[in-house]
Design a protein around this motif. Structure first.
Motif, mmCIF file in Angstrom:
data_model
loop_
_atom_site.group_PDB
_atom_site.id
_atom_site.type_symbol
_atom_site.label_atom_id
_atom_site.label_comp_id
_atom_site.label_asym_id
_atom_site.label_seq_id
_atom_site.Cartn_x
_atom_site.Cartn_y
_atom_site.Cartn_z
ATOM 1 N N ALA A 17 0.827 -1.204 0.000
ATOM 2 C CA ALA A 17 0.000 0.000 0.000
ATOM 3 C C ALA A 17 0.865 1.259 0.000
ATOM 4 N N PHE A 18 1.982 1.208 0.707
ATOM 5 C CA PHE A 18 2.906 2.339 0.776
ATOM 6 C C PHE A 18 3.441 2.701 -0.605
ATOM 7 N N GLY A 19 3.755 1.684 -1.413
ATOM 8 C CA GLY A 19 4.312 1.928 -2.737
ATOM 9 C C GLY A 19 3.386 2.705 -3.651
ATOM 10 N N THR A 20 2.079 2.579 -3.452
ATOM 11 C CA THR A 20 1.108 3.331 -4.253
ATOM 12 C C THR A 20 0.725 4.636 -3.580
ATOM 13 N N LEU A 21 0.659 4.627 -2.259
ATOM 14 C CA LEU A 21 0.171 5.787 -1.510
ATOM 15 C C LEU A 21 1.076 7.002 -1.642
ATOM 16 N N VAL A 22 2.367 6.828 -1.456
ATOM 17 C CA VAL A 22 3.270 7.984 -1.431
ATOM 18 C C VAL A 22 3.300 8.733 -2.765
ATOM 19 N N PRO A 23 3.453 8.054 -3.922
ATOM 20 C CA PRO A 23 3.379 8.811 -5.184
ATOM 21 C C PRO A 23 2.043 9.527 -5.361
ATOM 22 N N LEU A 24 0.967 8.894 -4.910
ATOM 23 C CA LEU A 24 -0.348 9.523 -5.031
ATOM 24 C C LEU A 24 -0.450 10.759 -4.143
ATOM 25 N N LEU A 189 -7.696 26.470 1.818
ATOM 26 C CA LEU A 189 -7.910 25.034 2.016
ATOM 27 C C LEU A 189 -7.035 24.217 1.072
ATOM 28 N N ASP A 190 -6.904 24.671 -0.175
ATOM 29 C CA ASP A 190 -6.061 23.945 -1.137
ATOM 30 C C ASP A 190 -4.598 23.949 -0.702
ATOM 31 N N VAL A 191 -4.121 25.102 -0.223
ATOM 32 C CA VAL A 191 -2.730 25.178 0.251
ATOM 33 C C VAL A 191 -2.544 24.270 1.462
ATOM 34 N N LEU A 192 -3.502 24.309 2.386
ATOM 35 C CA LEU A 192 -3.415 23.463 3.572
ATOM 36 C C LEU A 192 -3.454 21.984 3.191
ATOM 37 N N ALA A 193 -4.274 21.645 2.207
ATOM 38 C CA ALA A 193 -4.340 20.256 1.742
ATOM 39 C C ALA A 193 -3.009 19.817 1.144
ATOM 40 N N ALA A 194 -2.361 20.714 0.409
ATOM 41 C CA ALA A 194 -1.060 20.386 -0.191
ATOM 42 C C ALA A 194 -0.009 20.143 0.892
ATOM 43 N N VAL A 195 0.029 21.023 1.893
ATOM 44 C CA VAL A 195 1.006 20.873 2.971
ATOM 45 C C VAL A 195 0.731 19.587 3.754
ATOM 46 N N THR A 196 -0.543 19.330 4.035
ATOM 47 C CA THR A 196 -0.908 18.119 4.778
ATOM 48 C C THR A 196 -0.525 16.866 4.017
ATOM 49 N N ALA A 197 -0.759 16.851 2.708
ATOM 50 C CA ALA A 197 -0.396 15.690 1.898
ATOM 51 C C ALA A 197 1.115 15.475 1.879
ATOM 52 N N ALA A 198 1.881 16.564 1.815
ATOM 53 C CA ALA A 198 3.344 16.448 1.807
ATOM 54 C C ALA A 198 3.852 15.884 3.136
ATOM 55 N N VAL A 199 3.324 16.392 4.239
ATOM 56 C CA VAL A 199 3.746 15.899 5.552
ATOM 57 C C VAL A 199 3.281 14.457 5.747
ATOM 58 N N THR A 200 2.106 14.129 5.220
ATOM 59 C CA THR A 200 1.626 12.747 5.306
ATOM 60 C C THR A 200 2.567 11.805 4.573
ATOM 61 N N ALA A 201 3.038 12.214 3.392
ATOM 62 C CA ALA A 201 3.980 11.379 2.638
ATOM 63 C C ALA A 201 5.260 11.145 3.433
ATOM 64 N N ARG A 202 5.761 12.191 4.071
ATOM 65 C CA ARG A 202 6.979 12.046 4.881
ATOM 66 C C ARG A 202 6.735 11.133 6.085
ATOM 67 N N LEU A 203 5.579 11.303 6.736
ATOM 68 C CA LEU A 203 5.285 10.512 7.932
ATOM 69 C C LEU A 203 5.091 9.046 7.578
ATOM 70 N N VAL A 204 4.336 8.763 6.523
ATOM 71 C CA VAL A 204 4.109 7.382 6.112
ATOM 72 C C VAL A 204 5.429 6.720 5.724
ATOM 73 N N THR A 205 6.287 7.464 5.036
ATOM 74 C CA THR A 205 7.601 6.932 4.662
ATOM 75 C C THR A 205 8.414 6.593 5.908
ATOM 76 N N ARG A 206 8.419 7.485 6.882
ATOM 77 C CA ARG A 206 9.192 7.257 8.107
ATOM 78 C C ARG A 206 8.670 6.037 8.863
ATOM 79 N N LEU A 207 7.361 5.944 9.026
ATOM 80 C CA LEU A 207 6.804 4.831 9.793
ATOM 81 C C LEU A 207 7.018 3.503 9.069
ATOM 82 N N THR A 208 6.895 3.504 7.760
ATOM 83 C CA THR A 208 7.119 2.263 7.007
ATOM 84 C C THR A 208 8.564 1.816 7.121
ATOM 85 N N ARG A 209 9.484 2.766 7.079
ATOM 86 C CA ARG A 209 10.901 2.408 7.216
ATOM 87 C C ARG A 209 11.218 1.928 8.627
#
Length: 236
Positions: A17-24, A189-209
């Protein structure tokens, strides 16, 4: 009869799931920023329309830009959100397996915790905190203490949920000023969504590693042992 291949474990499914989630998620960042730019352009046109007539081509281009970005961004957000929920369920199971304990929440509880308004302000952060706690191999009886990255994500998540509710309620208002304010709210809201998605990608990557640390590659070297120079001279 051929043997049935073993079913992938929670960790393998979480990594899948991580392999698809982060690029998305990074695609969501890009589209959300484009949507924010479209809203800013619309707001500029609204300000300009107070003093002069606008070009029909500029208005049509702005509407097309806002419509396209405003359609793609929510779709990407929903798909990324569904994958994030799926990853969190699998990562929670993988973290419990790593710690040798039973998952503290069922799959149903995790999914509903992400989706039910009000509850989704606290449950997602708690789930990710528990994943991080187990991935760090901390004692199970110790209360999870979220990292700074996770706390930052939690704050962004809560802000996004609350602002989304505000934007939806604001859209029920009518009037020129309400429309102008709605454009500003959508851009924020769009800017906040972009920042949230970027931080989510970093967090998911960290937890998966943390759940599946990369093992350093070992290089095998062939060494030849030569006698000292003095011994070689004596033999000569």
């Amino acid at each position: 009869m051929p043997d049935t291949p073993p079913r992938p474990g929670p960790l393998q499914r979480a990594r899948s799931a991580f392999g698809t989630l982060v690029p998305l998620l990074w695609a969501t960042v890009a589209v959300a920023l484009l949507a924010a730019g479209a809203e800013v352009w619309r707001y500029i046109l609204l300000l300009a329309s107070r003093n002069e007539a606008l070009s029909a081509d500029a208005v049509a281009a702005s509407d097309a830009f806002v419509g396209s970005a405003g359609t793609v961004a929510p779709i990407l957000t929903v798909v990324a959100g569904a994958l994030l929920i799926l990853w969190s369920v699998r990562a929670s199971q993988a973290a419990a397996e790593r710690a040798g304990v039973r998952p503290s929440r069922s799959t149903r509880a995790i999914v509903l915790g992400w989706l039910i308004p009000g509850i989704n302000l606290s449950v997602p952060g708690s789930v990710l905190s528990e994943i991080e706690h187990s991935a760090l191999e901390l004692p199970a009886d110790l209360r999870p203490r979220p990292s700074r990255l996770l706390l930052a994500w939690w704050a962004l998540w809560v802000g996004s949920v609350v602002l989304t509710a505000v934007v939806l309620l604001w859209s029920l208002r009518s009037g020129v000023q309400a429309d102008a304010d709605g454009v500003v709210l959508h851009a924020v809201l769009d800017v906040l969504a972009a920042v949230t998605a970027a931080v989510t990608a970093r967090l998911v990557t960290r937890l998966t590693r943390l759940l599946a640390p990369v093992r350093p590659r070992r290089r095998e070297l062939v060494l030849s042992v030569r006698p000292p120079a003095a011994a070689r001279a004596a033999r000569a």
